[in-house]
Design a protein around this motif. Sequence first.
Motif, short mmCIF file in Angstrom:
data_model
loop_
_atom_site.label_atom_id
_atom_site.label_comp_id
_atom_site.label_asym_id
_atom_site.label_seq_id
_atom_site.Cartn_x
_atom_site.Cartn_y
_atom_site.Cartn_z
N ALA A 98 19.19 41.52 50.18
CA ALA A 98 18.57 42.41 49.19
C ALA A 98 19.30 43.75 49.08
N HIS A 99 20.36 43.93 49.84
CA HIS A 99 21.02 45.23 49.87
C HIS A 99 21.71 45.52 48.55
N PRO A 100 21.58 46.73 48.03
CA PRO A 100 22.25 47.08 46.76
C PRO A 100 23.76 46.92 46.87
N VAL A 101 24.37 46.55 45.76
CA VAL A 101 25.82 46.36 45.71
C VAL A 101 26.51 47.71 45.63
N GLU A 102 27.53 47.90 46.46
CA GLU A 102 28.31 49.13 46.46
C GLU A 102 29.75 48.79 46.07
N THR A 103 30.14 49.10 44.84
CA THR A 103 31.50 48.79 44.41
C THR A 103 32.49 49.72 45.10
N LEU A 104 33.72 49.23 45.27
CA LEU A 104 34.77 49.97 45.95
C LEU A 104 35.53 50.87 44.96
N PRO A 105 36.32 51.82 45.47
CA PRO A 105 37.01 52.76 44.59
C PRO A 105 37.93 52.07 43.57
N HIS A 106 37.93 52.59 42.35
CA HIS A 106 38.85 52.22 41.27
C HIS A 106 38.62 50.81 40.71
N VAL A 107 37.52 50.18 41.09
CA VAL A 107 37.26 48.82 40.60
C VAL A 107 36.99 48.82 39.09
N GLN A 108 36.04 49.64 38.68
CA GLN A 108 35.61 49.65 37.28
C GLN A 108 36.78 49.94 36.34
N GLU A 109 37.51 51.02 36.59
CA GLU A 109 38.57 51.40 35.66
C GLU A 109 39.74 50.42 35.66
N THR A 110 39.98 49.78 36.81
CA THR A 110 41.07 48.81 36.89
C THR A 110 40.73 47.55 36.09
N LEU A 111 39.51 47.06 36.24
CA LEU A 111 39.11 45.88 35.47
C LEU A 111 39.09 46.20 33.97
N GLU A 112 38.63 47.39 33.62
CA GLU A 112 38.62 47.80 32.21
C GLU A 112 40.04 47.80 31.64
N ALA A 113 41.00 48.28 32.42
CA ALA A 113 42.38 48.39 31.95
C ALA A 113 43.04 47.03 31.79
N LEU A 114 42.66 46.06 32.63
CA LEU A 114 43.32 44.75 32.61
C LEU A 114 42.62 43.75 31.70
N ALA A 115 41.31 43.92 31.50
CA ALA A 115 40.55 42.97 30.68
C ALA A 115 41.08 42.98 29.25
N GLY A 116 41.19 41.82 28.68
CA GLY A 116 41.70 41.70 27.32
C GLY A 116 43.18 41.41 27.30
N GLY A 117 43.93 42.04 28.20
CA GLY A 117 45.37 41.77 28.27
C GLY A 117 45.69 40.57 29.12
N TYR A 118 44.78 40.22 30.03
CA TYR A 118 44.96 39.08 30.93
C TYR A 118 43.65 38.34 31.07
N ARG A 119 43.72 37.07 31.42
CA ARG A 119 42.52 36.34 31.78
C ARG A 119 42.14 36.76 33.19
N LEU A 120 40.95 37.28 33.36
CA LEU A 120 40.49 37.70 34.68
C LEU A 120 39.51 36.66 35.21
N VAL A 121 39.75 36.23 36.45
CA VAL A 121 38.93 35.19 37.07
C VAL A 121 38.44 35.69 38.42
N LEU A 122 37.14 35.66 38.63
CA LEU A 122 36.58 36.00 39.94
C LEU A 122 36.61 34.74 40.80
N ILE A 123 37.24 34.83 41.97
CA ILE A 123 37.36 33.68 42.86
C ILE A 123 36.85 34.12 44.23
#
Length: 234
Positions: A98-123
């Motif tokens: 039940a613990h809240p998710v804590e994203t790591l540094p630079h995750v949001q902006e990095t995914l934003e920058a790469l999305a659309g230009g590449y296929r992104l797959v969570l594995i």
Amino acid sequence: MPLNLTTIGFDADDTLWQNEQFFRMTEDRFVALLGEHGEAAEISGRLLEAEKRNLGFYGFGIKGFVLSMIETAIEVTKGQVPSSVIGEILAAGREMAAHPVETLPHVQETLEALAGGYRLVLITKGDLFDQERKLAQSGLGDFFDAVEIVSDKKAATYERIFARHGDGAGRAMMVGNSLKSDILPALEAGSWAVHVPHDLTWVLEHAEEPSGHERYHAIPDLGPLRSLVDRLSR
């Protein structure tokens, strides 16, 4: 040689969000519960051995960890573990889930920058329910073109996933914190691999760094990933 990249795979736990720290905190709580039955290092060692034995039965994730703690508690108390201790172990597992998710540094902006230009797959490895919960709570799901929750990560895993969601392993990159699961098998499959170390990595995920491999790179966090991809693509 230009990268010719079309697909980027991302690990989840301890690459996109915190995970191992909650296992460590719960293990400390578990060791304290059984303190009268042995030294902390001994109990932790017994727990690790149980986890190793049980991976093939329960897989990776919180449920397997909780079952391994219960098994270890039974062993170190020679079958005399109080029901109250079992109850506390189960409660600790629920708190982890039940613990809240804590994203790591630079995750949001990095995914934003790469999305659309590449296929992104969570594995990612782990329990299906828990990984789906964390992805939903993270708010990162819309960046990914596909999500693969797998029982283990081997070269054949990456070959299959990058063929299904991209143009094959040779035109794909895997990004993650685990040398054993994210880096070495991806390189074996023919992909590029980028290691993003985390301060806490489970001992069973340790492996030797493939320094010198032409398709291997290491960065301190996800911040430099976009510039690395751009540089390799020239």
